[in-house]
Design an enzyme around this catalytic site. Structure first.
Site, PDB file in Angstrom:
ATOM      1  N   PRO A 122     -28.226  -4.827  11.884  1.00 52.96           N
ATOM      2  CA  PRO A 122     -28.496  -3.489  11.371  1.00 52.96           C
ATOM      3  C   PRO A 122     -29.285  -2.633  12.348  1.00 52.96           C
ATOM      4  O   PRO A 122     -30.163  -3.125  13.059  1.00 52.96           O
ATOM      5  CB  PRO A 122     -29.350  -3.778  10.132  1.00 52.96           C
ATOM      6  N   ARG A 158     -26.524  14.281  16.485  1.00 50.41           N
ATOM      7  CA  ARG A 158     -25.703  13.902  15.315  1.00 50.41           C
ATOM      8  C   ARG A 158     -25.060  15.085  14.586  1.00 50.41           C
ATOM      9  O   ARG A 158     -23.877  15.015  14.267  1.00 50.41           O
ATOM     10  CB  ARG A 158     -26.516  13.039  14.337  1.00 50.41           C
ATOM     11  N   TYR A 162     -21.084  14.762  14.736  1.00 55.44           N
ATOM     12  CA  TYR A 162     -20.410  14.261  13.523  1.00 55.44           C
ATOM     13  C   TYR A 162     -20.557  15.211  12.336  1.00 55.44           C
ATOM     14  O   TYR A 162     -20.306  14.794  11.198  1.00 55.44           O
ATOM     15  CB  TYR A 162     -21.015  12.918  13.079  1.00 55.44           C
ATOM     16  N   CYS A 201     -26.793  26.087  25.152  1.00 57.07           N
ATOM     17  CA  CYS A 201     -25.689  27.047  25.255  1.00 57.07           C
ATOM     18  C   CYS A 201     -24.365  26.443  24.794  1.00 57.07           C
ATOM     19  O   CYS A 201     -23.468  26.166  25.605  1.00 57.07           O
ATOM     20  CB  CYS A 201     -25.588  27.549  26.680  1.00 57.07           C
ATOM     21  N   GLU A 202     -24.268  26.185  23.528  1.00 61.81           N
ATOM     22  CA  GLU A 202     -23.052  25.645  22.900  1.00 61.81           C
ATOM     23  C   GLU A 202     -23.078  26.134  21.463  1.00 61.81           C
ATOM     24  O   GLU A 202     -24.130  26.059  20.817  1.00 61.81           O
ATOM     25  CB  GLU A 202     -23.107  24.102  22.820  1.00 61.81           C
ATOM     26  N   TYR A 231     -30.092   6.674  16.157  1.00 59.61           N
ATOM     27  CA  TYR A 231     -29.155   7.483  16.943  1.00 59.61           C
ATOM     28  C   TYR A 231     -29.676   8.909  17.136  1.00 59.61           C
ATOM     29  O   TYR A 231     -28.914   9.863  17.212  1.00 59.61           O
ATOM     30  CB  TYR A 231     -27.760   7.490  16.286  1.00 59.61           C
TER      31      TYR A 231
HETATM   32  N1  LLP Z   1     -23.182  -3.886  15.540  1.00 58.79           N
HETATM   33  C1  LLP Z   1     -22.212  -3.283  16.261  1.00 58.79           C
HETATM   34  C2  LLP Z   1     -21.230  -4.120  16.940  1.00 58.79           C
HETATM   35  C3  LLP Z   1     -22.169  -1.882  16.342  1.00 58.79           C
HETATM   36  O1  LLP Z   1     -21.208  -1.302  17.046  1.00 58.79           O
HETATM   37  C4  LLP Z   1     -23.148  -1.107  15.661  1.00 58.79           C
HETATM   38  C5  LLP Z   1     -23.133   0.347  15.741  1.00 58.79           C
HETATM   39  C6  LLP Z   1     -24.139  -1.788  14.939  1.00 58.79           C
HETATM   40  C7  LLP Z   1     -24.118  -3.179  14.890  1.00 58.79           C
HETATM   41  C8  LLP Z   1     -25.232  -1.080  14.185  1.00 58.79           C
HETATM   42  O2  LLP Z   1     -24.734  -0.306  13.153  1.00 58.79           O
HETATM   43  P1  LLP Z   1     -25.714   0.371  12.080  1.00 58.79           P
HETATM   44  O3  LLP Z   1     -26.368  -0.724  11.291  1.00 58.79           O
HETATM   45  O4  LLP Z   1     -26.708   1.196  12.803  1.00 58.79           O
HETATM   46  O5  LLP Z   1     -24.810   1.200  11.243  1.00 58.79           O
HETATM   47  N2  LLP Z   1     -23.956   7.222  16.755  1.00 58.79           N
HETATM   48  C9  LLP Z   1     -23.443   7.040  15.412  1.00 58.79           C
HETATM   49  C10 LLP Z   1     -23.421   5.598  14.998  1.00 58.79           C
HETATM   50  C11 LLP Z   1     -22.640   4.728  15.936  1.00 58.79           C
HETATM   51  C12 LLP Z   1     -22.717   3.259  15.583  1.00 58.79           C
HETATM   52  C13 LLP Z   1     -22.226   2.401  16.696  1.00 58.79           C
HETATM   53  N3  LLP Z   1     -22.276   1.003  16.427  1.00 58.79           N
HETATM   54  C14 LLP Z   1     -24.265   7.890  14.451  1.00 58.79           C
HETATM   55  O6  LLP Z   1     -25.181   8.573  14.886  1.00 58.79           O
HETATM   56  O7  LLP Z   1     -23.987   7.905  13.247  1.00 58.79           O
END
Ligand code: LLP
Length: 409
Positions: free
Chosen positions: A272, A310, A314, A341-342, A370
């Site tokens: 996580p 973010r 997204y 500037c976007e 993130y």
């Molecule tokens: N394990 C793997 C293989 C992953 O690719 C990721 C996230 C995680 C664990 C952790 O996931 P989490 O528990 O944080 O959901 N930048 C995007 C999120 C990209 C996630 C990439 N991989 C955002 O800001 O929402």
């Protein structure tokens, strides 16, 4: 439990008035609550206490070394995806035996280091990667533990750009390819197939996709008859960014995992990121100008999309909170934007907001995951400071990048 909240209309992080911090430190800056971070970690670990998982914090969500050190102290391992993340996790004191190395494009240099440091698992995502690891392990005359990442063809009901479990995504191996690769790896003397890993996406707030994943893993185990030592279920547990959105029900998820693990000798791993750090930080920013246009008011902040990507990337929702809430309400369309500037450098549109003026400060909420880790120097803007709060204490855990450093490189 919320450690970042309004108290008598003043925003506080633990026992500190954010207004005080905003006057002390140069804005914009990230501000973390250590108690919130610990609370989130413990919530997760308690929810799954029956299965005693290895909780490998996903370093990509936040790579601040002081935060990693704190996480290490309370028992976290690490999920890393680059040489930089691996070295940082080790520097933070996390034992390699609690580190999993994920990612579809590991370079030879990265694989060598992972082997040298003896990480718990290298989670491979292709046959060619297996061949390369096998070649290197022979050079080292060692047997290397690997996991194979399955693409379960389950989508996580989340934003398209953060969904990774569908069959057309680049991640993992399809059911058929997974089974074939297992057969091949079993014959390789220098590789020890210890794990199966999955990660179907991020910000998943319903347990039903996880339920599907568990049943696909069960099918795989039935088919391959492999007694995996580790079953790595990835991360993805979603949090609440708005009143409409509920965080994942960990109790339900744990119930599924408890049932799934019964009669298996495997150890569960989680990776996580967001669940642990997401709501543990705010981004403090100052209003530089308020510009009226035909049909709206632009509130121009000193934080930009380079500091928090973010919303631009997204369309992510992040609540904006005035540091001091007053009863006078500003009505009319307000758009909170940054100075970059976007046109996508836009954080939030509101129809009403507490009355604000130039020079006031606001906080952008739930930016621990993130946030800083996706920030950049775009528009040649320095990366900003990170401040950590514990109780009534505050300290800088990362300095704002100096202009000299920015300009000379
Ligand atoms: N394990 C793997 C293989 C992953 O690719 C990721 C996230 C995680 C664990 C952790 O996931 P989490 O528990 O944080 O959901 N930048 C995007 C999120 C990209 C996630 C990439 N991989 C955002 O800001 O929402």
């Amino acid at each position: 439990m919320n450690y970042i909240k309004l108290r008598k209309n003043n925003l506080c992080v633990e026992n500190i008035l954010v207004q005080k911090l905003a006057k002390k430190y140069q804005t914009p800056f990230y501000c973390y609550s250590l108690s919130q971070l610990k609370y989130n970690f413990n919530t997760l670990s308690n929810a799954f206490k029956t299965v005693k998982p290895i909780i490998c914090f996903s370093v990509k969500s936040n790579a601040n070394i002081s935060l990693l050190r704190e996480l290490k102290k309370i028992g976290a391992g690490a999920d890393v995806v680059s040489i930089g993340e691996l070295l940082k996790a080790i520097k933070a004191g996390i034992k390699p035996k609690k580190i999993v190395f994920s990612g579809i494009g590991k370079t030879e240099e990265e694989i060598r280091l992972a082997i040298k440091k003896r990480v718990l698992l290298i989670n491979v995502e292709s046959e060619n990667e297996v061949d390369l690891i096998n070649k290197i392990s022979k050079e080292f005359s060692r047997t290397i533990s690997i996991g194979i990442r399955l693409n379960p063809n389950v989508t996580g009901k989340t934003h398209r750009k953060i969904s990774t479990g569908g069959k057309d995504e680049k991640f993992g191996l399809s059911y058929k390819d997974f089974i074939n690769l297992c057969k091949k790896v079993k014959k390789m003397k220098n590789l020890n197939l210890q794990g199966i890993s999955v990660h179907i996406g991020s910000q998943i707030t319903s347990v039903s996709p996880f339920k599907k994943v568990l049943s696909v893993i069960n099918e795989i185990i039935d088919k391959t008859k492999i007694d995996f030592n580790f079953i790595d279920l990835g991360g993805g547990m979603g949090i609440s960014y708005s009143k409409k959105e509920k965080q994942i029900n960990l109790k339900q998820y744990a119930k599924l995992v408890n049932k799934f693990i019964k009669n298996k000798n495997s150890r569960i791993i989680f990776e996580p990121g967001r669940f642990i750090i997401g709501n543990a930080a705010i981004l403090i920013s100052k209003i530089i100008y308020i510009k009226k246009s035909n049909n709206k008011n632009f509130v121009i902040l000193d934080a930009g999309m380079n500091d928090l990507m973010r919303p631009a990337l997204y369309n992510a929702y992040h609540q904006i909170i005035p540091l001091k809430k007053i009863n006078k309400i500003f009505r009319g369309k307000i758009e909170f934007v940054g100075p970059v500037c976007e046109s996508s450098d836009k954080f939030l549109t509101q129809k009403r907001f507490s009355k604000i003026k130039e020079g006031d400060y606001v906080a952008i909420a739930n930016v621990g995951a993130y946030g800083m880790s996706l920030s950049s120097n775009y528009n040649t803007r320095p990366t900003i400071a990170e401040i950590m709060i514990t109780g009534s204490k505050h300290k800088i855990i990362k300095k704002r990048q100096s202009l000299a450093n920015l300009v000379n490189n």
